[in-house]
Design an enzyme around this catalytic site. Structure first.
Site, PDB file in Angstrom:
ATOM      1  CB  CYS A  59      -1.088  -6.646  -3.220  1.00 44.50           C
ATOM      2  SG  CYS A  59      -0.369  -8.000  -2.320  1.00 44.50           S
ATOM      3  CE  LYS A  70       1.277  -2.266   4.395  1.00 38.70           C
ATOM      4  NZ  LYS A  70       2.195  -3.177   3.717  1.00 38.70           N
ATOM      5  CG  ASP A  80      -5.770   1.586   1.863  1.00 43.96           C
ATOM      6  OD1 ASP A  80      -5.191   1.813   2.946  1.00 43.96           O
ATOM      7  OD2 ASP A  80      -5.436   0.660   1.106  1.00 43.96           O
ATOM      8  CD  GLN A 107       2.315   1.828   1.490  1.00 48.52           C
ATOM      9  OE1 GLN A 107       3.318   2.433   1.894  1.00 48.52           O
ATOM     10  NE2 GLN A 107       2.232   0.511   1.537  1.00 48.52           N
ATOM     11  CG  HIS A 110      -2.755  -3.277  -1.385  1.00 45.33           C
ATOM     12  ND1 HIS A 110      -3.426  -4.375  -0.929  1.00 45.33           N
ATOM     13  CD2 HIS A 110      -1.437  -3.498  -1.150  1.00 45.33           C
ATOM     14  CE1 HIS A 110      -2.541  -5.232  -0.421  1.00 45.33           C
ATOM     15  NE2 HIS A 110      -1.330  -4.725  -0.553  1.00 45.33           N
TER      16      HIS A 110
END
Lengths: 129, 397
Positions: free
Chosen positions: B353, B218, B192, B195, B120
């Protein structure tokens, strides 16, 4: 939002293609959507004799380009600039009045969708670039 | 991860009843953008603002003490959810802020930065910016069929930034080897997990990452709260980026003394209600059978992937897990998303993104459907029905 005029202009555009004798090419880009449109104009004595476009983009941007070309072909550069300026002003500030702008009235439904404003207005910015 | 298996209708109805926004007609398949919130999250935040609103770590009255305790309890909850120590958890606005705080706070003075190819923009641009400032090089870590291709890491490697789950193509395998290789050369690894944490259990010690970030909204928590985890020894070296109230112990005329970790990284009044809401979301997940929830969303995604691959005009991007992205022969993704939206189905269209990934995979933007455990097979079938009709609606065959 997708009225028949827009869908028809998207899939059966009168002006799609690359003019063989264009005198000016204007590239328009909406990077966040991936829209890329090349507008070809044949200009003689400050008058737009003919025009066409090629490119990829959503149905709104493609139909809007078709409508824009229909509105400026046959006009002087100055008149065409004025037409595009009037469309942008109306679309952004008084979308109810789009009905007074001929085929551009088909874009009235799009004016209520903030995420699609860029798609509809992109082709009308050819004189800004 | 467990195998994919649809929940029975009674189990699903029970889960769905926890989410007030699911009472409408909308088939919400844009969960990678943000998730709906369960009642417990909304209620806890409501309770804070109705009864318990006070600033944390400041007042000497009971209300402020309670706010401080609840805020710290939220920190402990986040820590236990990812197997960290509470001192290693810093609250931020979200993953983007966390990643920028790391990029700006590291004692980086040049050297190679390795970034995954499916990142992202939030885990790409902070590193590009850092590289630009030091005229150093960003090296891509390639991905093939959702599997990382381990790069040959140089002696000059300083930073490796990757994710375990792409917001476009879903689950990515092989992060373990990238982490091990990076550490061999002394590089710092930033994961990261925005997700990934929604679909997979995470233990920071098992993964051995140096920093890990994610966003609350999220993972069924509120917007405006996020997490920055760092190994304690790395947090000791990290420079604070924001300066202000409650991040210093002492301010003299010409000097200041930083507070202890993690408070030195939390300048100003923090999002206490957000932290409490996030903690409640994690409680909600733990109170349910996570394996079953993950198996359900995977089964929905596999069904959608399989069905879409059989519609000739559609082309799937390679994907695994609960995210499915695709392009169409002649319909722009914005038109697909708008058409689906007009028919009561929420999906995402564009580059999500992650433009470099799209340039590599499809050269054009895509439409993305992303599942949660609260989605149903009926919603998937409605989506598939509309996808089968769309070519005709846009003047195709």
């Amino acid at each position: 939002m997708y009225n028949e005029i827009l869908l028809d202009k998207n899939s059966h555009s009168l002006y799609r293609g690359r003019l063989s004798d264009f005198t000016k090419e204007i590239k328009l880009k909406n990077a966040s959507c991936g829209d890329e449109i090349s507008v070809y104009l044949k200009i003689e004595d400050n008058k737009i004799i003919d025009g066409s476009f090629n490119g990829i983009g959503c149905a709104i941007s493609q139909a809007s380009t078709d409508i824009m070309l229909g509105a400026i072909i046959g006009k002087s550069i100055k008149e065409a600039e004025e037409i595009c300026k009037t469309f942008l002003d109306t679309f952004i500030n008084e979308p109810k009045n789009l009905c007074k702008l001929g085929e551009a009235a088909a874009l009235e439904g799009v004016s209520h969708m903030p995420a699609r404003t860029k798609c509809a207005t992109l082709p009308w910015q050819i004189f800004k670039s | 991860m467990s195998g994919s298996k649809i929940m029975n209708s009674k189990e699903l109805a029970k889960i769905r009843s926890c989410f007030p926004q699911l009472s409408g007609e909308l088939a919400y398949l844009d969960n990678a953008a943000t998730t709906f919130k369960p009642c417990c999250v909304i209620d806890e935040m409501n309770e804070f603002y109705r009864k318990n609103n006070a600033n944390a770590r400041r007042g000497l009255y009971e209300l402020s003490v309670k706010a401080s305790l609840d805020y710290e309890k939220a920190r402990e909850k986040v820590a236990s959810f990812i197997g960290a120590d509470k001192h290693e958890i810093i609250f931020t606005r979200g993953a983007t802020e966390s990643l920028n705080l790391i990029a700006m706070g590291l004692n980086y003075e040049g050297g190679d930065i390795y970034v995954g190819n499916a990142e992202h923009h939030s885990n790409l641009l902070p590193w590009r910016n850092l590289a630009r400032n030091y005229s150093s090089e960003i090296k891509n870590i390639e991905i093939s069929d959702n599997q990382y291709v381990p790069p040959i890491i140089s002696d000059n490697a300083k930073i490796v930034a990757i994710s375990g789950y792409s917001n476009v193509i879903g689950e990515l395998s092989g992060i373990e080897k990238i982490i091990t290789d990076a550490h061999k050369y002394g590089a710092i690894v930033i994961l990261d997990a925005t997700q990934m944490i929604v679909h997979k259990n995470i233990d920071v010690h098992d993964l051995d990452v140096d920093f890990l970030v994610f966003s609350g909204h999220k993972i069924y928590g509120p917007m405006g709260i996020g997490v920055l985890y760092g190994k304690y020894e790395y947090l000791e070296k990290l420079k604070p980026v924001f300066f202000g109230g409650e991040m210093v112990d002492e301010v003299s005329e010409d000097n200041y003394e930083l507070s202890e970790i993690p408070y030195r990284f939390e300048a100003g009044t923090m999002n206490i209600a957000g932290a409490i809401g996030l903690s409640s979301a994690l409680d909600f997940l733990e109170q349910n059978n996570l394996e079953k929830l993950h198996g359900h969303e995977l089964a929905l995604a596999d069904h959608a992937r399989n069905a879409i691959s059989n519609i000739p005009e559609f082309h799937l991007l390679p994907s695994k897990g609960s995210i499915v992205s695709f392009t169409h022969d002649f319909i722009h993704p914005h038109d697909i998303a708008q058409y689906l939206g007009d028919n009561g189905i929420a999906v995402r269209a564009g580059y999500h993104c992650a433009q470099p990934l799209h340039i590599k995979l499809s050269k054009k933007p895509s439409t993305r459907i992303s599942f949660s455990f609260y989605n149903s097979m009926e919603e998937v079938d409605l989506l598939l029905q509309k996808l089968r009709q769309i070519s005709l609606a846009f003047g195709g065959f």
